[in-house]
Design an enzyme around this catalytic site. Structure first.
Site, PDB file in Angstrom:
ATOM      1  N   TYR A 171     -33.147  15.663   9.914  1.00  0.00           N
ATOM      2  CA  TYR A 171     -32.055  15.021  10.671  1.00  0.00           C
ATOM      3  C   TYR A 171     -32.190  13.493  10.582  1.00  0.00           C
ATOM      4  O   TYR A 171     -31.216  12.780  10.311  1.00  0.00           O
ATOM      5  CB  TYR A 171     -32.121  15.506  12.118  1.00  0.00           C
ATOM      6  CG  TYR A 171     -31.058  14.962  13.029  1.00  0.00           C
ATOM      7  CD1 TYR A 171     -29.746  15.421  12.952  1.00  0.00           C
ATOM      8  CD2 TYR A 171     -31.365  14.003  14.000  1.00  0.00           C
ATOM      9  CE1 TYR A 171     -28.766  14.926  13.807  1.00  0.00           C
ATOM     10  CE2 TYR A 171     -30.398  13.515  14.861  1.00  0.00           C
ATOM     11  CZ  TYR A 171     -29.094  13.978  14.762  1.00  0.00           C
ATOM     12  OH  TYR A 171     -28.136  13.490  15.606  1.00  0.00           O
ATOM     13  N   LYS A 175     -29.540  10.953   8.898  1.00  0.00           N
ATOM     14  CA  LYS A 175     -28.866   9.922   9.693  1.00  0.00           C
ATOM     15  C   LYS A 175     -29.179   8.517   9.179  1.00  0.00           C
ATOM     16  O   LYS A 175     -28.339   7.613   9.263  1.00  0.00           O
ATOM     17  CB  LYS A 175     -29.236  10.060  11.171  1.00  0.00           C
ATOM     18  CG  LYS A 175     -28.670  11.330  11.832  1.00  0.00           C
ATOM     19  CD  LYS A 175     -27.159  11.371  11.760  1.00  0.00           C
ATOM     20  CE  LYS A 175     -26.543  12.371  12.728  1.00  0.00           C
ATOM     21  NZ  LYS A 175     -25.088  12.476  12.552  1.00  0.00           N
TER      22      LYS A 175
HETATM   23  P1  NAI Z   1     -22.172  19.238  19.463  1.00  0.00           P
HETATM   24  O1  NAI Z   1     -23.069  20.320  18.964  1.00  0.00           O
HETATM   25  O2  NAI Z   1     -21.700  19.289  20.863  1.00  0.00           O
HETATM   26  O3  NAI Z   1     -20.887  19.087  18.524  1.00  0.00           O
HETATM   27  C1  NAI Z   1     -20.943  19.173  17.138  1.00  0.00           C
HETATM   28  C2  NAI Z   1     -19.697  19.882  16.660  1.00  0.00           C
HETATM   29  O4  NAI Z   1     -19.711  19.919  15.219  1.00  0.00           O
HETATM   30  C3  NAI Z   1     -19.632  21.341  17.117  1.00  0.00           C
HETATM   31  O5  NAI Z   1     -18.415  21.588  17.784  1.00  0.00           O
HETATM   32  C4  NAI Z   1     -19.743  22.158  15.829  1.00  0.00           C
HETATM   33  O6  NAI Z   1     -19.024  23.377  15.833  1.00  0.00           O
HETATM   34  C5  NAI Z   1     -19.221  21.177  14.793  1.00  0.00           C
HETATM   35  N1  NAI Z   1     -19.722  21.467  13.444  1.00  0.00           N
HETATM   36  C6  NAI Z   1     -20.997  21.709  13.072  1.00  0.00           C
HETATM   37  N2  NAI Z   1     -21.067  21.932  11.753  1.00  0.00           N
HETATM   38  C7  NAI Z   1     -19.808  21.806  11.261  1.00  0.00           C
HETATM   39  C8  NAI Z   1     -19.237  21.886   9.967  1.00  0.00           C
HETATM   40  N3  NAI Z   1     -19.990  22.191   8.897  1.00  0.00           N
HETATM   41  N4  NAI Z   1     -17.912  21.672   9.819  1.00  0.00           N
HETATM   42  C9  NAI Z   1     -17.121  21.377  10.898  1.00  0.00           C
HETATM   43  N5  NAI Z   1     -17.610  21.318  12.159  1.00  0.00           N
HETATM   44  C10 NAI Z   1     -18.939  21.514  12.334  1.00  0.00           C
HETATM   45  O7  NAI Z   1     -22.988  17.871  19.197  1.00  0.00           O
HETATM   46  P2  NAI Z   1     -22.701  16.360  19.652  1.00  0.00           P
HETATM   47  O8  NAI Z   1     -23.830  15.912  20.479  1.00  0.00           O
HETATM   48  O9  NAI Z   1     -21.326  16.208  20.142  1.00  0.00           O
HETATM   49  O10 NAI Z   1     -22.877  15.610  18.246  1.00  0.00           O
HETATM   50  C11 NAI Z   1     -21.823  14.980  17.534  1.00  0.00           C
HETATM   51  C12 NAI Z   1     -22.450  14.069  16.487  1.00  0.00           C
HETATM   52  O11 NAI Z   1     -23.155  13.019  17.126  1.00  0.00           O
HETATM   53  C13 NAI Z   1     -23.426  14.746  15.554  1.00  0.00           C
HETATM   54  O12 NAI Z   1     -23.311  14.216  14.254  1.00  0.00           O
HETATM   55  C14 NAI Z   1     -24.768  14.366  16.142  1.00  0.00           C
HETATM   56  O13 NAI Z   1     -25.810  14.437  15.203  1.00  0.00           O
HETATM   57  C15 NAI Z   1     -24.493  12.958  16.608  1.00  0.00           C
HETATM   58  N6  NAI Z   1     -25.369  12.425  17.633  1.00  0.00           N
HETATM   59  C16 NAI Z   1     -25.295  12.882  18.915  1.00  0.00           C
HETATM   60  C17 NAI Z   1     -26.089  12.321  19.879  1.00  0.00           C
HETATM   61  C18 NAI Z   1     -25.954  12.673  21.322  1.00  0.00           C
HETATM   62  O14 NAI Z   1     -26.563  11.967  22.158  1.00  0.00           O
HETATM   63  N7  NAI Z   1     -25.230  13.718  21.675  1.00  0.00           N
HETATM   64  C19 NAI Z   1     -27.113  11.291  19.541  1.00  0.00           C
HETATM   65  C20 NAI Z   1     -27.063  10.870  18.178  1.00  0.00           C
HETATM   66  C21 NAI Z   1     -26.226  11.427  17.262  1.00  0.00           C
END
Ligand code: NAI
Length: 304
Positions: A171, A175
């Site tokens: 990861y 990133k």
């Molecule tokens: P989450 O798990 O709530 O949302 C991620 C969404 O992406 C899910 O709805 C999932 O179904 C969708 N997804 C996964 N693989 C997919 C694919 N191949 N094609 C289409 N959709 C797909 O996670 P969150 O926290 O909302 O994360 C969003 C982004 O932010 C991610 O890239 C994560 O790595 C990044 N991030 C989040 C942080 C946080 O504090 N929540 C911190 C740093 C980065």
């Protein structure tokens, strides 16, 4: 009138978490939104949240906004093309891509399997490539046809990518790659009227509730919840809007009501030029002096 009136924006992974907050925030500012989500679980498990994209579309329509659902896999080349076509066919144009979709499969490097490595790097790195690459094709052809382009790529990096995170090698590597990709896109695509910036968010979602539940829940009682995913939406809306035209190649770390800008890799001390190639037995003393004189990097998350 909202700051994204007339803009058409794709948000990937917008069926939940941060992406959903971005899609709702963009729609509230007047954007028409392609809400993409494959509906997978926190670790990429199939079918976990099927229908999530459509649900967000219905939320947007209920508040009087415009949205269409897309259930493609962001790391699939043809699905990326379909997403861009969905924007153009439904709303007549495309102005911004918010690359947000992703999942984690946390592992110490010593136990990370090739399958876990490939799954994580695929969704993040290839996932940041496919949709943007098709969008850029569209923007470049519009630009060549003499139509003015004011387009945006908004990428998602992470503190794990900027400083490293124990137990998240694939990861963190992905990133960090996304942060570099953003710099290259900004440098290459400005000539077509496209900016590229990245976010390193910090919010309570199902993803972070697995790893950082204690930190994230402790704040929920206070009047203002700094960990709410909605706090990141205004920055995304602004970056997608015409107002951000002059900002490119930046990495932002939003949290609560603050926005930090990242300064990235920069040159540190350099050893004296000895006017010849160093001998191997001289290198140790030179490196020791450099390490002692440098500004220390932020520690890797989880390192004591
Ligand atoms: P989450 O798990 O709530 O949302 C991620 C969404 O992406 C899910 O709805 C999932 O179904 C969708 N997804 C996964 N693989 C997919 C694919 N191949 N094609 C289409 N959709 C797909 O996670 P969150 O926290 O909302 O994360 C969003 C982004 O932010 C991610 O890239 C994560 O790595 C990044 N991030 C989040 C942080 C946080 O504090 N929540 C911190 C740093 C980065």
């Amino acid at each position: 009138m909202g700051i994204c009136e007339g803009r058409v924006v794709i948000v990937t992974g917008a069926g939940g978490g941060l992406g959903r907050a971005y899609a709702l925030g963009l729609a509230a500012e007047g954007a028409s939104v392609v809400v993409n989500d494959l509906g997978v679980g926190t670790h990429g498990e199939a079918g976990e949240t099927k229908g999530a994209a459509q649900q967000v579309v219905e939320e947007i329509q209920a508040m009087g906004g415009k949205a269409v659902a897309d259930t493609g896999d962001v790391a699939d080349w043809d699905a990326g093309k379909r997403m861009v076509e969905a924007a153009i066919d439904t709303f007549g144009s495309l102005h911004a891509v918010v690359n947000n979709a992703g999942f984690v499969r946390d592992r110490m490097f010593v136990s990370c399997t090739p399958e876990e490595w490939d799954a994580v790097t695929r969704v993040h790195l290839r996932g940041h490539f496919c949709t943007s690459r098709h969008a850029v094709d569209y923007w470049r052809s519009e630009n060549k046809a003499g139509r003015p382009i004011d387009a945006r790529i908004i990428n998602t990096t992470s503190g794990a990518g900027l400083q490293g995170s124990i137990g998240q090698s694939a990861y963190s590597a992905s990133k960090a790659g996304i942060a570099s990709l953003t710099l290259v896109q900004a440098a290459e695509l400005g000539r077509y009227g496209i900016t590229a910036n990245a976010l390193a968010p910090n919010a309570r979602t199902r993803m972070t509730m697995t790893a950082f539940a204690d930190t994230m829940t402790s704040q929920q009682e206070s009047a203002f919840d700094p960990f709410a995913p909605e706090n990141t939406a205004p920055l995304v809306a602004w970056l997608a809007s015409e107002q951000s035209r002059n900002v490119t190649g930046q990495v932002f770390e939003p949290f609560g009501g603050t926005i930090r800008i990242s300064e990235g890799w920069t040159d540190g001390p350099t050893s004296d030029d000895v006017g010849r190639r160093l001998r191997p037995d001289e290198v140790g003393a030179v490196v020791e002096k450099l390490v002692a004189g440098r500004t220390p990097a932020k520690p890797v998350y989880g390192a004591s």
